[in-house]
Design a protein around this motif. Structure first.
Motif, PDB file in Angstrom:
ATOM      1  N   TYR A  60       0.854  -1.172   0.000  1.00  0.00           N
ATOM      2  CA  TYR A  60       0.000   0.000   0.000  1.00  0.00           C
ATOM      3  C   TYR A  60       0.898   1.231   0.000  1.00  0.00           C
ATOM      4  CZ  TYR A  60      -3.207  -3.564   1.802  1.00  0.00           C
ATOM      5  OH  TYR A  60      -3.941  -4.720   1.975  1.00  0.00           O
ATOM      6  N   LYS A  61       0.743   2.074  -1.023  1.00  0.00           N
ATOM      7  CA  LYS A  61       1.541   3.294  -1.112  1.00  0.00           C
ATOM      8  C   LYS A  61       0.593   4.473  -1.329  1.00  0.00           C
ATOM      9  CE  LYS A  61       5.605   0.939  -2.993  1.00  0.00           C
ATOM     10  NZ  LYS A  61       6.619   0.883  -4.069  1.00  0.00           N
ATOM     11  N   TYR A  62       0.682   5.466  -0.424  1.00  0.00           N
ATOM     12  CA  TYR A  62      -0.175   6.639  -0.505  1.00  0.00           C
ATOM     13  C   TYR A  62       0.712   7.874  -0.621  1.00  0.00           C
ATOM     14  CZ  TYR A  62      -3.411   3.153   1.273  1.00  0.00           C
ATOM     15  OH  TYR A  62      -4.146   2.012   1.427  1.00  0.00           O
ATOM     16  N   ASN A  63       0.383   8.752  -1.592  1.00  0.00           N
ATOM     17  CA  ASN A  63       1.269   9.840  -1.942  1.00  0.00           C
ATOM     18  C   ASN A  63       0.506  11.144  -2.097  1.00  0.00           C
ATOM     19  OD1 ASN A  63       2.552  11.607  -4.166  1.00  0.00           O
ATOM     20  ND2 ASN A  63       4.236  10.245  -3.640  1.00  0.00           N
ATOM     21  N   ALA A  64       1.136  12.243  -1.687  1.00  0.00           N
ATOM     22  CA  ALA A  64       0.591  13.578  -1.910  1.00  0.00           C
ATOM     23  C   ALA A  64       1.740  14.515  -2.247  1.00  0.00           C
ATOM     24  CB  ALA A  64      -0.155  14.078  -0.674  1.00  0.00           C
ATOM     25  N   GLY A  65       1.482  15.478  -3.133  1.00  0.00           N
ATOM     26  CA  GLY A  65       2.546  16.374  -3.547  1.00  0.00           C
ATOM     27  C   GLY A  65       2.073  17.798  -3.729  1.00  0.00           C
ATOM     28  N   SER A 104       7.053  15.769  -2.975  1.00  0.00           N
ATOM     29  CA  SER A 104       5.996  14.836  -2.590  1.00  0.00           C
ATOM     30  C   SER A 104       6.377  14.084  -1.328  1.00  0.00           C
ATOM     31  CB  SER A 104       5.695  13.843  -3.717  1.00  0.00           C
ATOM     32  OG  SER A 104       6.737  12.893  -3.837  1.00  0.00           O
ATOM     33  N   TYR A 105       5.361  13.600  -0.651  1.00  0.00           N
ATOM     34  CA  TYR A 105       5.512  12.729   0.522  1.00  0.00           C
ATOM     35  C   TYR A 105       4.740  11.450   0.255  1.00  0.00           C
ATOM     36  CZ  TYR A 105       4.445  10.562   4.989  1.00  0.00           C
ATOM     37  OH  TYR A 105       4.277   9.641   5.996  1.00  0.00           O
ATOM     38  N   GLN A 106       5.365  10.304   0.567  1.00  0.00           N
ATOM     39  CA  GLN A 106       4.715   9.010   0.343  1.00  0.00           C
ATOM     40  C   GLN A 106       4.880   8.132   1.574  1.00  0.00           C
ATOM     41  OE1 GLN A 106       4.761   7.028  -3.583  1.00  0.00           O
ATOM     42  NE2 GLN A 106       5.857   5.366  -2.565  1.00  0.00           N
ATOM     43  N   HIS A 107       3.798   7.459   1.938  1.00  0.00           N
ATOM     44  CA  HIS A 107       3.831   6.472   3.022  1.00  0.00           C
ATOM     45  C   HIS A 107       3.657   5.086   2.417  1.00  0.00           C
ATOM     46  CE1 HIS A 107       3.283   4.694   6.979  1.00  0.00           C
ATOM     47  NE2 HIS A 107       2.214   4.066   6.518  1.00  0.00           N
ATOM     48  N   ASN A 108       4.618   4.204   2.655  1.00  0.00           N
ATOM     49  CA  ASN A 108       4.570   2.817   2.180  1.00  0.00           C
ATOM     50  C   ASN A 108       4.230   1.897   3.336  1.00  0.00           C
ATOM     51  OD1 ASN A 108       5.458   3.870  -0.243  1.00  0.00           O
ATOM     52  ND2 ASN A 108       7.544   3.098  -0.042  1.00  0.00           N
ATOM     53  N   VAL A 156       8.761   8.315   2.575  1.00  0.00           N
ATOM     54  CA  VAL A 156       9.554   8.676   1.405  1.00  0.00           C
ATOM     55  C   VAL A 156       9.304  10.143   1.068  1.00  0.00           C
ATOM     56  CG1 VAL A 156      10.166   8.101  -0.965  1.00  0.00           C
ATOM     57  CG2 VAL A 156       9.239   6.320   0.540  1.00  0.00           C
ATOM     58  N   TYR A 157      10.388  10.927   0.996  1.00  0.00           N
ATOM     59  CA  TYR A 157      10.317  12.346   0.658  1.00  0.00           C
ATOM     60  C   TYR A 157      11.045  12.547  -0.670  1.00  0.00           C
ATOM     61  CZ  TYR A 157       9.409  12.302   5.676  1.00  0.00           C
ATOM     62  OH  TYR A 157       8.908  12.011   6.915  1.00  0.00           O
ATOM     63  N   THR A 158      10.398  13.204  -1.637  1.00  0.00           N
ATOM     64  CA  THR A 158      10.933  13.248  -2.998  1.00  0.00           C
ATOM     65  C   THR A 158      10.887  14.655  -3.584  1.00  0.00           C
ATOM     66  OG1 THR A 158      10.159  10.979  -3.373  1.00  0.00           O
ATOM     67  CG2 THR A 158      10.740  12.267  -5.312  1.00  0.00           C
ATOM     68  N   LEU A 159      11.981  15.034  -4.264  1.00  0.00           N
ATOM     69  CA  LEU A 159      12.026  16.203  -5.138  1.00  0.00           C
ATOM     70  C   LEU A 159      11.863  15.693  -6.560  1.00  0.00           C
ATOM     71  CD1 LEU A 159      15.109  18.094  -3.635  1.00  0.00           C
ATOM     72  CD2 LEU A 159      12.700  18.661  -3.285  1.00  0.00           C
ATOM     73  N   LEU A 160      10.986  16.318  -7.359  1.00  0.00           N
ATOM     74  CA  LEU A 160      10.715  15.780  -8.683  1.00  0.00           C
ATOM     75  C   LEU A 160      10.493  16.884  -9.697  1.00  0.00           C
ATOM     76  CD1 LEU A 160       7.283  15.967  -9.062  1.00  0.00           C
ATOM     77  CD2 LEU A 160       7.518  14.359  -7.173  1.00  0.00           C
ATOM     78  N   THR A 161      10.846  16.571 -10.937  1.00  0.00           N
ATOM     79  CA  THR A 161      10.572  17.455 -12.059  1.00  0.00           C
ATOM     80  C   THR A 161      10.312  16.607 -13.289  1.00  0.00           C
ATOM     81  OG1 THR A 161      11.366  19.339 -13.362  1.00  0.00           O
ATOM     82  CG2 THR A 161      13.018  17.713 -12.694  1.00  0.00           C
ATOM     83  N   LYS A 162       9.421  17.074 -14.138  1.00  0.00           N
ATOM     84  CA  LYS A 162       8.986  16.268 -15.272  1.00  0.00           C
ATOM     85  C   LYS A 162       8.630  17.182 -16.434  1.00  0.00           C
ATOM     86  CE  LYS A 162       5.600  12.579 -16.236  1.00  0.00           C
ATOM     87  NZ  LYS A 162       4.495  11.789 -15.641  1.00  0.00           N
ATOM     88  N   ALA A 167      12.644  13.268 -13.859  1.00  0.00           N
ATOM     89  CA  ALA A 167      13.777  13.154 -12.939  1.00  0.00           C
ATOM     90  C   ALA A 167      13.311  13.371 -11.511  1.00  0.00           C
ATOM     91  CB  ALA A 167      14.869  14.165 -13.297  1.00  0.00           C
ATOM     92  N   ASN A 168      13.775  12.544 -10.608  1.00  0.00           N
ATOM     93  CA  ASN A 168      13.432  12.717  -9.204  1.00  0.00           C
ATOM     94  C   ASN A 168      14.507  12.112  -8.326  1.00  0.00           C
ATOM     95  OD1 ASN A 168      12.671   9.806  -8.597  1.00  0.00           O
ATOM     96  ND2 ASN A 168      11.231  10.261 -10.252  1.00  0.00           N
ATOM     97  N   ILE A 169      14.542  12.571  -7.098  1.00  0.00           N
ATOM     98  CA  ILE A 169      15.447  12.004  -6.098  1.00  0.00           C
ATOM     99  C   ILE A 169      14.699  11.976  -4.773  1.00  0.00           C
ATOM    100  CG2 ILE A 169      16.493  14.259  -5.606  1.00  0.00           C
ATOM    101  CD1 ILE A 169      19.131  12.674  -5.076  1.00  0.00           C
TER     102      ILE A 169
END
Length: 314
Positions: free
Chosen positions: A49-54, A69-73, A86-92, A104-106
């Motif tokens: 189960y993965k829930y994400n908000a950004g 974004s922040y994600q809870h696994n 999980v904390y992510t920086l992203l660009t698309k 791209a994301n990290i």
């Protein structure tokens, strides 16, 4: 094995909605991405189960934005469970008409006290009028009970090339190497022939092949790691835009061989729907799938999943 299966099955080229828009791009605005979810389960009783908000402070359309974004696994199997933040920086920036561009994301993943820098990034570009290429880098945890408990992760690097051979015939070849933190390495080769059966309806016939081998088969129970794995599959795909929405699906049946064992049947079924990319109201996409292949307990391992993403600009 959940994450590994998805990485191996997904087509190396990112297919997105072919929404037509003008040459003038809309001015940047902001957006929130929520609620987003990925839910999966398999025949071994493992559930994901993965829930994400950004928050996307730079947003132009559903395939071009920059944000965080922040994600809870959450993972379960029998009486065992584990969770991660999980904390992510992203660009698309993907061109909706060609499917080319970059994602791209990290990320920073914290699970059971194990810290990991993650990424799921790719860049697709045109080499010639008839040739496309993509480079990809993925780094993430191996999602099995043993691997999550022990902090096992993988890093994958690969290159994919799509070549148009004839007007209605194209080929895709992908080569990659997956490096596991438990000292195993997995070279991967995939190939696909695609013939446009009915171009007006996006109906294609596909011949797929994939092969991988593991250099260290003595790694016990971290994930499914045969010395050799081969699969050949015949599949049919369909893509159709209806009222601005892009609907697509794939159905395939094949044969697999694990080490020197007799061949057995594999299956793959997927469906996806994507709303108009440049809508000022929302951007929504969903995907669901089922796959059957070899696993820990033999040739009849199966998994199923559903995911959805919603972006609301403002």
């Amino acid at each position: 094995m959940r994450k590994i299966v998805n990485t191996l099955l997904i087509c190396p080229f990112l297919f997105v909605s072919l929404y037509a828009y003008g040459e003038e791009e809309a001015p940047s605005k902001m957006a929130v991405s929520a609620p987003n979810a990925y839910v999966a389960s398999d025949s071994e009783g493992f559930s994901t189960y993965k829930y994400n908000a950004g928050f996307l402070p730079l947003y132009e359309h559903g395939e071009k934005y920059t944000g965080i974004s922040y994600q809870h696994n959450y993972f379960t199997q029998g009486g065992w469970d584990s969770s991660a933040e999980v904390y992510t920086l992203l660009t698309k920036a993907i061109n909706p008409r060609t499917g080319l561009g970059y994602n791209a994301n990290i990320g920073y993943n914290l699970e059971n006290g194990h810290k990991l820098i993650t990424t799921d990034s790719n860049y697709g570009f045109r080499v010639t009028d008839s040739t496309k290429a993509e480079v990809m880098v993925n780094r993430d945890r191996v999602e099995t009970q043993n691997s999550l408990n022990n902090g096992i992760y993988y890093t994958l690097g690969g290159v994919s090339v799509e070549q148009q051979i004839l007007e209605r015939l194209s080929a895709v070849v992908m080569g990659a190497n997956m490096y596991f933190s438990d000292t195993n390495t997995r070279p991967i080769v995939k190939a696909k022939l695609i013939y446009d059966l009915v171009p007006d309806y996006g109906l294609t016939a596909q011949l797929r092949y994939r092969q991988y081998r593991d250099t260290n088969t003595n790694v016990a129970n971290n994930y499914f790691n045969p010395s050799t794995y081969n699969e050949t599959m015949i599949a049919f795909g369909a893509r159709k835009r209806i009222a601005g929405w892009m609907l697509s699906g794939t159905a395939g049946v094949g044969r697999q061989t694990v080490n020197q064992d007799p061949s057995t049947t594999t299956q793959l079924y997927e469906f996806a729907a994507t709303s108009p990319v440049a809508s000022n109201d929302y951007y929504f996409k969903t995907r669901a799938g089922y796959g059957k292949m070899a696993g820990f307990l033999g040739p009849n391992y199966f998994y199923r999943y559903v995911m959805e993403e919603l972006i609301i600009p403002f």
